[in-house]
Design an enzyme around this catalytic site. Structure first.
Site, PDB file in Angstrom:
ATOM      1  N   SER A   1     102.848  63.002  54.046  1.00 12.11           N
ATOM      2  CA  SER A   1     103.406  62.866  55.378  1.00 12.11           C
ATOM      3  C   SER A   1     102.746  62.378  56.923  1.00 12.11           C
ATOM      4  O   SER A   1     100.994  62.090  56.670  1.00 12.11           O
ATOM      5  CB  SER A   1     103.640  64.352  55.551  1.00 12.11           C
ATOM      6  OG  SER A   1     102.224  65.342  55.625  1.00 12.11           O
TER       7      SER A   1
ATOM      8  N   GLU B   1      99.013  55.068  54.727  1.00  9.74           N
ATOM      9  CA  GLU B   1     100.641  55.195  54.385  1.00  9.74           C
ATOM     10  C   GLU B   1     101.637  56.361  55.149  1.00  9.74           C
ATOM     11  O   GLU B   1     101.867  57.354  53.853  1.00  9.74           O
ATOM     12  CB  GLU B   1     101.021  54.392  53.240  1.00  9.74           C
ATOM     13  CG  GLU B   1      99.873  52.955  52.713  1.00  9.74           C
ATOM     14  CD  GLU B   1     101.023  51.968  53.846  1.00  9.74           C
ATOM     15  OE1 GLU B   1     101.591  51.932  54.267  1.00  9.74           O
ATOM     16  OE2 GLU B   1      99.848  51.261  53.531  1.00  9.74           O
TER      17      GLU B   1
ATOM     18  N   CYS C   1     109.616  56.767  51.762  1.00  6.86           N
ATOM     19  CA  CYS C   1     109.159  56.390  52.565  1.00  6.86           C
ATOM     20  C   CYS C   1     110.326  55.483  52.868  1.00  6.86           C
ATOM     21  O   CYS C   1     110.377  55.190  54.708  1.00  6.86           O
ATOM     22  CB  CYS C   1     107.377  56.496  52.800  1.00  6.86           C
ATOM     23  SG  CYS C   1     107.152  54.393  51.534  1.00  6.86           S
TER      24      CYS C   1
ATOM     25  N   GLY D   1      98.784  62.983  57.508  1.00  2.96           N
ATOM     26  CA  GLY D   1      97.577  61.644  57.615  1.00  2.96           C
ATOM     27  C   GLY D   1      96.608  62.048  58.638  1.00  2.96           C
ATOM     28  O   GLY D   1      95.737  61.416  58.865  1.00  2.96           O
TER      29      GLY D   1
END
Length: 503
Positions: A239, A260, A294, A243
């Site tokens: 998420s 990512e 994602c 991050g």
């Protein structure tokens, strides 16, 4: 279920740390399948002290591994790919059992692992530097790429094996040792993959701590990993909230990151679109993996002249989606990962309605043998809705109308995330504008294909709150190495750069 687990020797209480040996001293983590909520495993989690042992072994393994010629490191990755081929069907089934994606997608994820191994084998003979012309007479300049150190890989539940492979295949040929912290929601697949790699490393006479594993709480072993100064690079998938935390902590110690993070992916559908392929791409992008990629399609920005036709055909297609056991061949959509994900989806839909949105179909809980099943949802919304600006990890598709192509581009880019994007059009100018510097602001931009299904040959990642990281193909390997510039004086003089004279 039992047969799948037995094939990888995943029965009984397992150990959640591996540094060449399996061990752990923490509390037990119970693992449940989202298919029917039943318990499928138990793992003794690692503690902070266990992490320290893994880190020390990984550092020693790196000192050995960096001296192995890169083509020999590539041979290990080649053999790993061969072993993954042997286990493709079984490992794909294990992914379906533990994570909930359908078997075909589980096997597709294993194929991604195989493909990146093939890519990395060739890369092991292509870790190229450059030569440069020196301004000083009798001097030679070049740059080299050297192994970096320990690489930490933090993976999410939705791609429980592929993300690991994207990272370690490149990292290993680059000469690094690796510590993998998988999601606590999908630890069994991590143990299975580590066991497969362990066999190959031992057979080749290499230190198996090159590919270490640590399963435990993020607040404990996860924090230890990102704070460890011996870990030179953290590659984290998850998420945006996660991050921000990883980026801050690793940045404070001047480490490197590949982040990512979230996506809020849109498809623009213009009046010139091929409606047949657009419908198919949207369906796979929005419903595949139950909307838990994602790169899942979240928003459809469609021209007002074709909005009704597109919406009606999507609703018809959604009603034909077979929902159920992901191991059954006829199933097109399995469960969400857990009851928390179901609750988040229901909360998001309530927020949507409170902001003025309208549910057109789906969005219901299904009572299926204790599993975490929902019906995929299509909703009418506006791009500026707060809930639309966020990523909800569930099969919710927002239909947003546009009248002018400039407005479509503006709405497309007007979200905090920037991972994947697509346009469906046969208009040459629209397509190329979408791909230009004034078009999509995402790391991935497609024409006449959907937002998901990236190939390993291209670097994967996105911009803005998606994190800016790149994994997999292209020149992403450079993130796993350190650059060194070399100058050699083969003359009998000592001229200085910039024409400086000293003494």
């Amino acid at each position: 279920m039992k047969e799948i687990l037995e094939k990888f020797n995943l029965t009984g209480e397992l150990k959640g740390a591996f540094d060449g040996e399996w061990f752990a001293n923490g509390k037990t983590l119970e693992v449940f399948t989202p298919i029917d909520g039943s318990k499928i495993g138990a793992i003794r989690q690692a503690t902070d002290d266990d992490y320290k042992r893994v880190s020390e072994k990984a550092e020693r393994a790196f000192l050995e591994w960096r001296a192995v010629p890169a083509p020999h490191r590539g041979e290990f990755v080649r053999r790993l790919g061969l072993e993954l081929r042997k286990h493709k069907a079984d490992l794909g089934a294990l992914v379906a059992l533990e994570m909930g994606k359908i078997r075909a997608e589980g096997e597709g994820e294993v194929q991604e692992m195989i493909d990146i191994c093939d890519f990395a084998v060739g890369l092991s003979r292509q870790l190229y530097g450059k030569t440069m012309k020196s301004e000083r007479p009798g001097h030679f300049m070049m740059e080299q790429w050297h192994p970096l150190g320990i690489v930490g890989v933090i993976s999410a539940f939705n791609f429980p094996v592929a993300v690991w492979a994207w990272n370690i295949a490149l990292s290993a040929v680059c000469g690094n040792s690796n510590i993998w912290k998988p999601s606590s929601k999908t630890p069994l697949t991590a143990i299975a993959c580590t066991k497969i790699a362990e066999v190959v490393l031992r057979d080749m006479g290499f230190n198996p701590a090159i590919l270490s594993l640590i399963i435990g709480r993020g607040s404990e072993v996860g924090e230890s990993l990102i704070r460890d100064p011996k870990v030179r690079l953290i590659s984290a998938t998850g998420s945006c909230r996660m991050g921000y935390r990883v980026g801050k902590i690793v940045g404070e110690r001047l480490g490197s990151t590949i982040l990512e993070l979230g996506g809020n992916n849109a498809i623009i559908v213009t009046p010139d679109a091929d409606m047949e392929i657009a419908i198919r791409a949207i369906l796979f992008g929005a419903v595949g993996t139950a909307g838990q990629r994602c790169t899942s399609t979240r928003r459809i920005i469609v021209h007002k002249s074709i909005k009704k036709e597109l919406t009606d055909r999507l609703i018809s297609a959604y009603k034909q989606v077979k929902i159920g056991d992901p191991l059954a061949p006829e199933t097109l959509m399995g469960p969400l990962i857990d009851t928390g994900a179901v609750d988040e989806m229901m909360t998001a839909l309530e927020r949507l309605k409170s902001e003025g949105g309208k549910i057109l179909c789906g969005g219901e809980k299904l009572d299926k043998e204790g599993g975490c099943y929902v019906t995929p949802c299509i909703a009418e919304a506006k791009n500026e809705f707060a809930i639309v600006q966020e990523e909800t990890f569930a099969p919710i598709l927002y239909i947003i109308e546009y009248a002018d192509f400039d407005d479509a581009l503006r709405m497309h880019n007007d979200v905090p995330q920037g991972l994947s994007s697509a346009i469906f059009t046969n208009n040459f100018r629209e397509a190329h504008r979408f791909l230009s510097g004034v078009g999509s602001d995402c790391g991935i931009a497609n024409v006449n294909i959907g937002t998901s299904g990236a190939e390993i040959g291209g670097a994967f990642g996105g911009e803005k709150e998606t994190g800016g990281g790149r994994e997999s193909g292209s020149d992403a390997w450079k993130a796993y190495m350190r650059r060194q510039t070399n100058t050699v004086n083969f003359s009998n003089e000592l001229p200085l750069a910039q024409g400086i004279e000293f003494g």
